[in-house]
Design a protein around this motif. Structure first.
Motif, PDB file in Angstrom:
ATOM      1  N   LEU A 112       0.856  -1.340  -0.086  1.00  0.00           N
ATOM      2  CA  LEU A 112       0.051   0.148  -0.003  1.00  0.00           C
ATOM      3  C   LEU A 112       0.779   1.148  -0.159  1.00  0.00           C
ATOM      4  CD1 LEU A 112      -2.795   1.061   0.116  1.00  0.00           C
ATOM      5  CD2 LEU A 112      -2.804   1.088   2.656  1.00  0.00           C
ATOM      6  N   VAL A 113       1.873   1.289   1.011  1.00  0.00           N
ATOM      7  CA  VAL A 113       2.804   2.376   0.856  1.00  0.00           C
ATOM      8  C   VAL A 113       3.180   2.646  -0.544  1.00  0.00           C
ATOM      9  CG1 VAL A 113       5.265   3.103   1.822  1.00  0.00           C
ATOM     10  CG2 VAL A 113       3.759   2.220   3.197  1.00  0.00           C
ATOM     11  N   GLU A 115       2.001   1.890  -3.416  1.00  0.00           N
ATOM     12  CA  GLU A 115       0.968   2.218  -4.214  1.00  0.00           C
ATOM     13  C   GLU A 115       0.790   3.594  -4.150  1.00  0.00           C
ATOM     14  OE1 GLU A 115      -1.762   0.303  -6.146  1.00  0.00           O
ATOM     15  OE2 GLU A 115      -0.306  -1.338  -6.474  1.00  0.00           O
ATOM     16  N   VAL A 116       0.646   4.069  -2.865  1.00  0.00           N
ATOM     17  CA  VAL A 116       0.041   5.486  -2.566  1.00  0.00           C
ATOM     18  C   VAL A 116       1.334   6.366  -3.054  1.00  0.00           C
ATOM     19  CG1 VAL A 116      -0.096   7.035  -0.456  1.00  0.00           C
ATOM     20  CG2 VAL A 116      -1.424   4.917  -0.706  1.00  0.00           C
ATOM     21  N   ILE A 117       2.544   6.103  -2.674  1.00  0.00           N
ATOM     22  CA  ILE A 117       3.636   7.049  -3.202  1.00  0.00           C
ATOM     23  C   ILE A 117       3.556   6.987  -4.865  1.00  0.00           C
ATOM     24  CG2 ILE A 117       6.086   7.091  -3.686  1.00  0.00           C
ATOM     25  CD1 ILE A 117       6.481   5.772  -0.777  1.00  0.00           C
ATOM     26  N   LEU A 119       0.893   6.765  -6.680  1.00  0.00           N
ATOM     27  CA  LEU A 119      -0.757   7.010  -6.918  1.00  0.00           C
ATOM     28  C   LEU A 119      -0.629   8.567  -7.963  1.00  0.00           C
ATOM     29  CD1 LEU A 119      -3.511   6.107  -6.761  1.00  0.00           C
ATOM     30  CD2 LEU A 119      -3.853   7.326  -5.202  1.00  0.00           C
ATOM     31  N   SER A 143     -11.175   5.720  -9.539  1.00  0.00           N
ATOM     32  CA  SER A 143     -10.812   5.463  -8.364  1.00  0.00           C
ATOM     33  C   SER A 143     -11.206   4.115  -7.841  1.00  0.00           C
ATOM     34  CB  SER A 143     -11.409   6.648  -7.211  1.00  0.00           C
ATOM     35  OG  SER A 143     -10.840   7.854  -7.797  1.00  0.00           O
ATOM     36  N   TYR A 150      -6.227  -3.223  -6.222  1.00  0.00           N
ATOM     37  CA  TYR A 150      -5.814  -3.157  -5.039  1.00  0.00           C
ATOM     38  C   TYR A 150      -6.411  -4.289  -4.148  1.00  0.00           C
ATOM     39  CZ  TYR A 150      -3.670  -2.770  -0.653  1.00  0.00           C
ATOM     40  OH  TYR A 150      -2.811  -2.908   0.653  1.00  0.00           O
TER      41      TYR A 150
END
Ligand SMILES: [Zn+2]
Length: 418
Positions: A112-113, A115-117, A119, A143, A150
């Motif tokens: 997730l980290v 993915e968020v970075i 995004l 979204s 995910y």
């Protein structure tokens, strides 16, 4: 022999099997059409169409390479420093540092980290794709797709991590053997399950309406001796203007899937031409070939992980004591990311050769090089694919021959050269 020696021997056997299998089943003898023919094909494409496609890909590049660079940097930072191990410990803390919580929640958190970075770069790409009129999705639908992807990855990845760390705990010295078998089995399972279980999460599939096109497609399959259960239409237009078609399933469950965009954008003859290409994949068992190569590769990768686990300095960098504990998840992610970068061009090369064979099949089956060429041009116009991508990009990523290669191949076929 020690478990390590057994692992090294097994790895050797797997690599030899992989190389021999790929050497035998991949059509290496089908080189791309001569460059002069490609340039000739490029010269005949409408100049403004070529310019627009080139501009589209130039605009996409910063987002794509930004995501690649930042994703790689994040994976290396988490995997080759104790940061990733700390994240995994953090995820397990509310559950008394239980290894299952670390394995599943820690794995999801690390991914997730990253993915968020990355995004913002994905969002940037979406802006470009919308600007060029390819995507029909607003931010809400986009979204939702990201969240669904995910979630699907979380379920598959969570189960894989749970399986992996169960085996490393039960068989500390021999987990590589069970892990390799499990990874291979997972690849085979996914190739059956993904089309049936995962694709419907993203698209609705309805049988193609009775009519001349459906009849033509079914009789094409019959003429090709490829049993096909049904012709389905996917509601791709909710997401994109791009056109596509594919064959999924094995044997009696095999179906031809056509994007609904294709039915509005392409002529019936062109749809037949694309379906003939897809039947080529089915006839040569390309899905099976891809699955076998993937399974052998996955098994070999698990053994490589096991052998890397004896490198003390690597584990110390990652702040862990052994490859078999969940705190190495981020190190796994870093290794998988690097392996993906190295393996990508090889995969792309194999894919291009297989795709060129399916093209040749389509030409043989329909005997209609003119429609094949028209369809390739249409794919270029509607999907804005770069007709002649830069060499390094082609070598790194192109899963299909370029438009100019495919057009040149069709002309060679028309001249009776192939
Ligand atoms: Zn194909």
């Amino acid at each position: 022999m020690t478990p390590r020696q057994w692992a090294a021997c097994t790895l050797g056997v797997l690599v030899v099997a992989l190389v021999v299998y790929a050497a035998v089943v991949i059509p290496w003898h089908r080189p791309p059409a001569p460059r002069a023919d490609q340039l000739d094909a490029l010269g005949r494409l409408p100049a403004d169409q070529v310019r627009r496609a080139k501009a589209f890909h130039a605009d996409l590049r910063p987002g794509s390479y930004g995501a690649l660079a930042v994703g790689l940097a994040a994976a290396l930072l988490l995997g080759l420093t104790p940061l990733g191990a700390r994240l995994v410990s953090f995820a397990g803390r509310p559950f008394g540092d239980h290894w299952i919580a670390q394995a599943v929640l820690g794995g999801l958190l690390v991914v997730l980290v990253v993915e968020v970075i990355t995004l913002p770069f994905a969002a940037w790409r979406h802006v470009i794709v919308v600007r060029y009129g390819i995507s029909t999705q607003g931010w809400g639908a986009w979204s939702a797709d990201m969240a669904k992807s995910y979630a699907v990855g979380a379920v598959i990845g969570g189960l894989a991590l749970l399986g992996f760390y169960t085996v490393t705990r039960l068989a500390p010295h021999w987990w590589w053997a069970f892990g390799a078998a499990g990874a291979a089995a997972l690849v085979v399972l996914l190739s059956f399950v993904l089309p049936v279980v995962v694709e419907p999460i993203f698209n609705k599939f309805t049988p193609m309406a009775q009519g001349p096109l459906r009849t033509e497609l079914m009789s094409l399959a019959a003429r090709d001796n490829v049993p096909v259960r049904d012709v389905l239409v996917a509601d791709a237009s909710r997401r994109t203007k791009a056109v596509n078609a594919y064959v999924s399933g094995f044997g009696p469950t095999r179906r031809i899937v056509v994007y609904d965009t294709m039915l509005t954008e392409a002529t019936p003859d062109e749809v037949v031409s694309v379906a003939a290409h897809e039947l080529g994949h089915a006839k040569r068992g390309d899905v099976v070939i891809g699955t076998v190569i993937g399974a052998l590769g996955a098994a070999a990768a698990v053994i490589v992980l096991y052998l890397l686990g004896s490198l003390g300095w690597l584990l110390r960098l990652a702040g862990t004591g052994s490859m078999g504990e969940p705190r190495t998840i981020a190190l796994l992610l870093a290794l998988v990311t690097v392996a993906g970068l190295i393996g990508g061009p090889i995969q792309a090369l194999v894919s291009r050769r297989v795709e060129a064979r399916a093209d040749a099949h389509a030409l043989d089956l329909t005997g209609d090089a003119a429609t094949f060429e028209a369809m390739q041009r249409r794919l270029g116009t509607v999907n804005l694919s770069d007709p002649d991508p830069p060499t390094w990009e082609y070598l790194m990523y192109a899963s299909h021959p370029s438009t100019v290669e495919r057009v040149a191949a069709a002309r060679a076929y028309a001249r009776g050269e192939r």
